[in-house]
Write a protein that holds these residues in place. Structure first.
Motif, PDB file in Angstrom:
ATOM      1  N   UNK A 185       0.828  -1.212   0.000  1.00 36.26           N
ATOM      2  CA  UNK A 185       0.000   0.000   0.000  1.00 36.26           C
ATOM      3  C   UNK A 185       0.864   1.264   0.000  1.00 36.26           C
ATOM      4  N   UNK A 186       1.929   1.234   0.787  1.00 34.58           N
ATOM      5  CA  UNK A 186       2.805   2.410   0.858  1.00 34.58           C
ATOM      6  C   UNK A 186       3.517   2.645  -0.471  1.00 34.58           C
ATOM      7  N   UNK A 187       4.097   1.601  -1.018  1.00 29.54           N
ATOM      8  CA  UNK A 187       4.813   1.773  -2.281  1.00 29.54           C
ATOM      9  C   UNK A 187       3.859   1.999  -3.449  1.00 29.54           C
ATOM     10  N   UNK A 188       2.607   1.599  -3.294  1.00 32.26           N
ATOM     11  CA  UNK A 188       1.620   1.920  -4.323  1.00 32.26           C
ATOM     12  C   UNK A 188       1.383   3.418  -4.430  1.00 32.26           C
ATOM     13  N   UNK A 189       1.470   4.140  -3.309  1.00 31.57           N
ATOM     14  CA  UNK A 189       1.334   5.598  -3.353  1.00 31.57           C
ATOM     15  C   UNK A 189       2.482   6.242  -4.136  1.00 31.57           C
ATOM     16  N   UNK A 190       3.694   5.736  -3.924  1.00 37.53           N
ATOM     17  CA  UNK A 190       4.825   6.250  -4.704  1.00 37.53           C
ATOM     18  C   UNK A 190       4.658   5.915  -6.189  1.00 37.53           C
ATOM     19  N   UNK A 191       4.070   4.743  -6.476  1.00 43.76           N
ATOM     20  CA  UNK A 191       3.854   4.380  -7.875  1.00 43.76           C
ATOM     21  C   UNK A 191       2.830   5.291  -8.531  1.00 43.76           C
ATOM     22  N   UNK A 192       1.789   5.699  -7.778  1.00 43.25           N
ATOM     23  CA  UNK A 192       0.810   6.634  -8.323  1.00 43.25           C
ATOM     24  C   UNK A 192       1.461   7.982  -8.660  1.00 43.25           C
TER      25      UNK A 192
END
Length: 250
Positions: free
Chosen positions: A239-246
């Protein structure tokens, strides 16, 4: 007035005479039969007859060697025993390289003793690299990168302390999450070359997010001895790294 004059006369009256002074000053030595006389006030006294505790035996511009004079320089030898400056600052390039290789190879077993260190040199460099690559793609997101990193570290710290028995420090969490940000730097570098909003970009983004979360969960389970709980840790990391991916894709 007569009483005051009598008191003034009595106050300054004394039996001390000059003859007594000469008798006190005269002294003779028992060994060498040397006699010293107190000179009169204002008289010239040669330097040879003055008593001296230490005679100067050196020459002009060539003083005698006194080993006690250099005793205060003994501390200079202690600099050879001092640790290097980078070691005092907590910067160990060997450990940084080992942690980087551990992140780049998710299948490699992690060394829990090294990963438990609060090393923030690599995380700071990777955060700056992520912000720089996003800037090259025309996205000024430095504040978002640092803000989400801080919030994510606090949230993961609280979660890991609830799940583990030994507990973990804020520095260890920030170090692991920062090192595992390296694959996201690769994704943001790819965004400079081509757009990630297509099918290929979506697949690459999912692969990078899984890579980051798998590496972070592997390191946490090794450092905190949480075998069998890697998937539980990998989910909040994803979830955390998904924010960076967005941020990288859009």
């Amino acid at each position: 007035m007569s009483n005051f004059e009598q008191f003034h006369f009595d106050f300054y009256q004394s039996n001390y005479t000059i003859d007594d002074q000469e008798e006190v000053c005269n002294s003779s030595g028992s060994k060498e039969n040397l006699t010293y006389h107190c000179p009169k006030k204002g008289a010239f006294v040669p330097s040879e007859i003055l008593p001296s505790s230490q005679n100067y035996t050196g020459q002009i511009l060539q003083p005698t060697y006194n080993p006690n004079a250099f005793s205060h320089l003994d501390y200079a030898d202690g600099f050879d025993e001092e640790p290097p400056l980078l070691e005092e600052l907590g910067i160990n390039f060997e450990h940084i390289w080992q942690k980087t290789l551990t992140v780049l190879n998710p299948l490699k077993p992690a060394d829990g003793s090294i990963m438990n260190e609060t090393d923030l040199t690599g995380p700071v460099v990777f955060c700056l690299a992520l912000g720089a690559t996003l800037l090259m793609a025309g996205k000024v997101h430095f504040s978002y990168v640092y803000g989400m990193s801080a919030i994510g570290c606090v949230a993961m710290h609280a979660l890991l302390n609830l799940m583990s028995v030994s507990g973990v420090s804020h520095g260890c969490v920030a170090s692991v999450l920062g090192y595992c940000l390296l694959p996201m730097v690769i994704l943001s570098s790819s965004a400079v070359i081509f757009s990630l909003q297509g099918t290929l970009g979506t697949l690459l983004t999912l692969f990078i997010v899984g890579w980051c979360s798998l590496s972070a969960s592997k390191i946490f389970t090794s450092a905190l001895a949480m075998e069998g709980q890697q998937l539980l840790i990998a989910y909040p990391c994803a979830l955390l790294y998904g924010l960076f991916a967005l941020l990288t894709v859009f």
